[in-house]
Design a protein around this motif. Structure first.
Motif, PDB file in Angstrom:
ATOM      1  N   ASP A 137      50.495  15.387  52.394  1.00 61.17           N
ATOM      2  CA  ASP A 137      49.851  13.975  51.890  1.00 61.17           C
ATOM      3  C   ASP A 137      50.705  13.125  52.608  1.00 61.17           C
ATOM      4  N   GLY A 138      51.878  13.036  52.196  1.00 60.00           N
ATOM      5  CA  GLY A 138      52.505  11.964  52.266  1.00 60.00           C
ATOM      6  C   GLY A 138      53.404  11.535  53.873  1.00 60.00           C
ATOM      7  N   VAL A 139      53.705  12.799  54.596  1.00 64.11           N
ATOM      8  CA  VAL A 139      53.222  12.437  56.009  1.00 64.11           C
ATOM      9  C   VAL A 139      52.145  11.764  56.418  1.00 64.11           C
ATOM     10  N   ALA A 140      50.817  12.125  56.183  1.00 66.01           N
ATOM     11  CA  ALA A 140      49.175  11.328  56.331  1.00 66.01           C
ATOM     12  C   ALA A 140      49.542   9.876  55.716  1.00 66.01           C
ATOM     13  N   ASP A 141      50.025   9.538  55.029  1.00 61.62           N
ATOM     14  CA  ASP A 141      49.843   8.155  54.201  1.00 61.62           C
ATOM     15  C   ASP A 141      51.067   7.602  55.460  1.00 61.62           C
ATOM     16  N   LEU A 142      52.093   8.470  55.781  1.00 59.76           N
ATOM     17  CA  LEU A 142      53.241   7.296  55.861  1.00 59.76           C
ATOM     18  C   LEU A 142      52.370   6.944  57.652  1.00 59.76           C
ATOM     19  N   GLY A 143      51.972   8.051  58.100  1.00 66.02           N
ATOM     20  CA  GLY A 143      51.101   7.393  59.296  1.00 66.02           C
ATOM     21  C   GLY A 143      50.591   7.248  59.850  1.00 66.02           C
ATOM     22  N   ASP A 144      49.298   6.233  58.564  1.00 66.18           N
ATOM     23  CA  ASP A 144      48.741   5.358  58.548  1.00 66.18           C
ATOM     24  C   ASP A 144      48.932   4.386  57.983  1.00 66.18           C
ATOM     25  N   GLY A 145      50.381   3.530  57.464  1.00 61.16           N
ATOM     26  CA  GLY A 145      51.237   2.687  57.570  1.00 61.16           C
ATOM     27  C   GLY A 145      51.921   2.584  58.528  1.00 61.16           C
ATOM     28  N   LEU A 146      52.236   3.577  59.115  1.00 62.92           N
ATOM     29  CA  LEU A 146      53.446   3.441  60.422  1.00 62.92           C
ATOM     30  C   LEU A 146      52.300   2.381  61.312  1.00 62.92           C
ATOM     31  N   THR A 147      51.339   3.615  61.478  1.00 62.99           N
ATOM     32  CA  THR A 147      50.315   2.617  62.696  1.00 62.99           C
ATOM     33  C   THR A 147      49.623   1.619  62.283  1.00 62.99           C
ATOM     34  N   ALA A 148      49.651   0.930  61.394  1.00 60.98           N
ATOM     35  CA  ALA A 148      49.294  -0.397  61.049  1.00 60.98           C
ATOM     36  C   ALA A 148      49.325  -1.626  62.242  1.00 60.98           C
ATOM     37  N   HIS A 149      48.623  -2.144  62.052  1.00 60.67           N
ATOM     38  CA  HIS A 149      48.625  -3.096  62.778  1.00 60.67           C
ATOM     39  C   HIS A 149      49.190  -5.147  62.008  1.00 60.67           C
ATOM     40  N   GLY A 150      50.029  -5.743  62.148  1.00 58.17           N
ATOM     41  CA  GLY A 150      50.008  -7.038  61.329  1.00 58.17           C
ATOM     42  C   GLY A 150      51.181  -6.973  59.824  1.00 58.17           C
ATOM     43  N   SER A 151      51.037  -7.468  59.613  1.00 58.09           N
ATOM     44  CA  SER A 151      52.016  -8.163  58.910  1.00 58.09           C
ATOM     45  C   SER A 151      52.937  -7.140  57.664  1.00 58.09           C
ATOM     46  N   VAL A 152      53.706  -6.933  57.087  1.00 54.81           N
ATOM     47  CA  VAL A 152      53.919  -5.650  56.475  1.00 54.81           C
ATOM     48  C   VAL A 152      53.515  -5.258  54.832  1.00 54.81           C
ATOM     49  N   GLU A 153      52.764  -6.881  54.850  1.00 56.88           N
ATOM     50  CA  GLU A 153      50.829  -6.060  53.325  1.00 56.88           C
ATOM     51  C   GLU A 153      50.598  -5.665  54.065  1.00 56.88           C
ATOM     52  N   LYS A 154      49.839  -5.919  55.190  1.00 58.82           N
ATOM     53  CA  LYS A 154      48.542  -4.953  55.525  1.00 58.82           C
ATOM     54  C   LYS A 154      49.386  -2.900  56.078  1.00 58.82           C
ATOM     55  N   LYS A 155      50.483  -3.142  56.065  1.00 57.27           N
ATOM     56  CA  LYS A 155      51.046  -1.684  56.549  1.00 57.27           C
ATOM     57  C   LYS A 155      51.375  -1.830  55.362  1.00 57.27           C
ATOM     58  N   LEU A 156      51.555  -2.218  53.947  1.00 55.76           N
ATOM     59  CA  LEU A 156      51.995  -1.652  52.926  1.00 55.76           C
ATOM     60  C   LEU A 156      50.726  -1.508  52.128  1.00 55.76           C
ATOM     61  N   LYS A 157      49.358  -1.912  52.523  1.00 59.34           N
ATOM     62  CA  LYS A 157      48.101  -1.659  52.417  1.00 59.34           C
ATOM     63  C   LYS A 157      47.377  -0.562  52.461  1.00 59.34           C
ATOM     64  N   ALA A 158      47.560   0.150  54.295  1.00 58.14           N
ATOM     65  CA  ALA A 158      46.991   1.260  54.607  1.00 58.14           C
ATOM     66  C   ALA A 158      48.422   2.706  54.048  1.00 58.14           C
ATOM     67  N   LEU A 159      49.924   1.719  53.626  1.00 57.60           N
ATOM     68  CA  LEU A 159      50.179   3.415  53.584  1.00 57.60           C
ATOM     69  C   LEU A 159      49.491   3.689  52.097  1.00 57.60           C
ATOM     70  N   LYS A 160      49.224   2.502  51.148  1.00 58.59           N
ATOM     71  CA  LYS A 160      49.418   3.307  49.784  1.00 58.59           C
ATOM     72  C   LYS A 160      47.105   3.434  49.650  1.00 58.59           C
ATOM     73  N   ASP A 161      46.676   3.317  50.714  1.00 61.61           N
ATOM     74  CA  ASP A 161      45.022   3.162  51.154  1.00 61.61           C
ATOM     75  C   ASP A 161      44.679   4.762  50.861  1.00 61.61           C
ATOM     76  N   MET A 162      43.786   5.019  49.787  1.00 62.31           N
ATOM     77  CA  MET A 162      43.256   6.541  49.285  1.00 62.31           C
ATOM     78  C   MET A 162      42.279   6.806  50.216  1.00 62.31           C
ATOM     79  N   SER A 163      41.992   5.983  51.542  1.00 61.13           N
ATOM     80  CA  SER A 163      41.246   7.098  52.456  1.00 61.13           C
ATOM     81  C   SER A 163      41.785   7.524  53.632  1.00 61.13           C
ATOM     82  N   LEU A 164      41.946   8.233  54.526  1.00 61.79           N
ATOM     83  CA  LEU A 164      42.812   9.265  56.119  1.00 61.79           C
ATOM     84  C   LEU A 164      42.320   8.250  57.096  1.00 61.79           C
ATOM     85  N   GLY A 165      43.275   7.630  57.939  1.00 61.39           N
ATOM     86  CA  GLY A 165      43.465   6.864  59.260  1.00 61.39           C
ATOM     87  C   GLY A 165      43.439   8.223  60.206  1.00 61.39           C
ATOM     88  N   ILE A 166      43.264   7.762  61.274  1.00 58.86           N
ATOM     89  CA  ILE A 166      43.747   8.272  62.718  1.00 58.86           C
ATOM     90  C   ILE A 166      44.808   8.180  62.244  1.00 58.86           C
TER      91      ILE A 166
END
Length: 270
Positions: free
Chosen positions: A82-111
């Motif tokens: 699950d940590g790998v999946a959350d890390l993947g969402d964070g790393l693939t998010a575009h934009g600022s560090v804040e947006k990446k952190l939001k994707a990293l901590k988001d409970m939903s699973l992205g591509i």
């Protein structure tokens, strides 16, 4: 129950699915002794090695590899994946560090999370098959192949635990949670205790199985690769959290298995 025994019990409750029970008091004692990661790693590694030995002895390698992976996640749980999946969402998010952190901590699973988790499982499967192919060149009996898999599964789990300690010891926490507690409590002396325990376990295993001191190369390779992951996390998020620590476990295990394969392929150590 003494603080150490409570910490030891809680370490298995925190890092595995072994039903030993876990309490906040137990977690507090465990976090005071984070080097116990390596005790858990040794026990889980022995269990995984024994299962791998039996599977390789009696089943085709492709089926064995799938069942090994199933056992890994059965005994360790899916938190690290699950940590790998959350890390993947964070790393693939575009934009600022804040947006990446939001994707990293988001409970939903992205591509990104789906892709990273799938790649980890594929890499784990490919590592096991490659290990079998290389070992088959050097060994002709099923018993010898099974011994190599016992060794590989053991040292890869010990190495995976040290990967987690590496992130915790040298990472900077980005928010409050269990990850930050682990980071705050994993001091350099505790890290070094875990390092010594892990090193002795890996070298002892490689010498026992007639592979010289190759266990230390496997152990160090996982640690070096974890520093790369730590650098990536720092660049994208400004630090680490529990997801990054969990992902390092999966990453370290695969790097260790690949290193065992490379030792067999190129080393005159066997």
């Amino acid at each position: 129950m003494t603080g150490f025994l409570l910490a030891l019990k809680s370490s298995f409750g925190f890092l595995s699915t072994i039903p030993v029970g876990i309490t906040m008091e137990g977690l507090d004692e465990f976090f005071k002794r984070t080097y116990l990661h390596q005790v858990v790693g040794i026990v889980l590694g022995l269990m995984m090695g024994a299962v791998a030995y039996l599977l390789i002895s009696f089943l085709p390698v492709y089926i064995s590899a799938v069942l090994m992976i199933a056992f890994i996640y059965y005994i360790t749980g899916l938190n690290h994946l699950d940590g790998v999946a959350d890390l993947g969402d964070g790393l693939t998010a575009h934009g600022s560090v804040e947006k990446k952190l939001k994707a990293l901590k988001d409970m939903s699973l992205g591509i990104g999370g789906v892709a990273y988790a799938a790649l980890i499982i594929l890499a784990l499967y490919a590592s096991l098959i490659s290990l079998y192919d290389e070992a088959s060149v050097l060994y002709s009996t099923t018993a010898d192949l099974a011994r190599i898999f016992f060794f590989a599964m053991f040292v890869s789990e010990v190495s995976a635990m040290q990967s987690m300690l590496t992130v915790a010891a040298f990472g900077k926490s980005i928010h409050e949670g269990l990850g930050s507690i682990l980071v705050n409590n994993t001091t350099v002396p505790k890290y070094l205790i875990g390092f010594v325990i892990g090193s002795i376990a890996c070298v002892g295993a490689s010498m026992y199985f007639g592979l010289g001191i190759s266990g230390i190369f496997v152990f160090l390779a996982a640690i070096v690769a974890t520093f790369v992951l730590l650098n990536v996390s720092n660049r994208h998020f400004g630090g680490v959290n529990g997801d990054v620590i969990g992902a390092s476990n999966e990453f370290g295990r695969i790097i260790a298995l690949i290193t065992v394969t490379l030792v067999l392929m190129y080393g005159g150590i066997v």
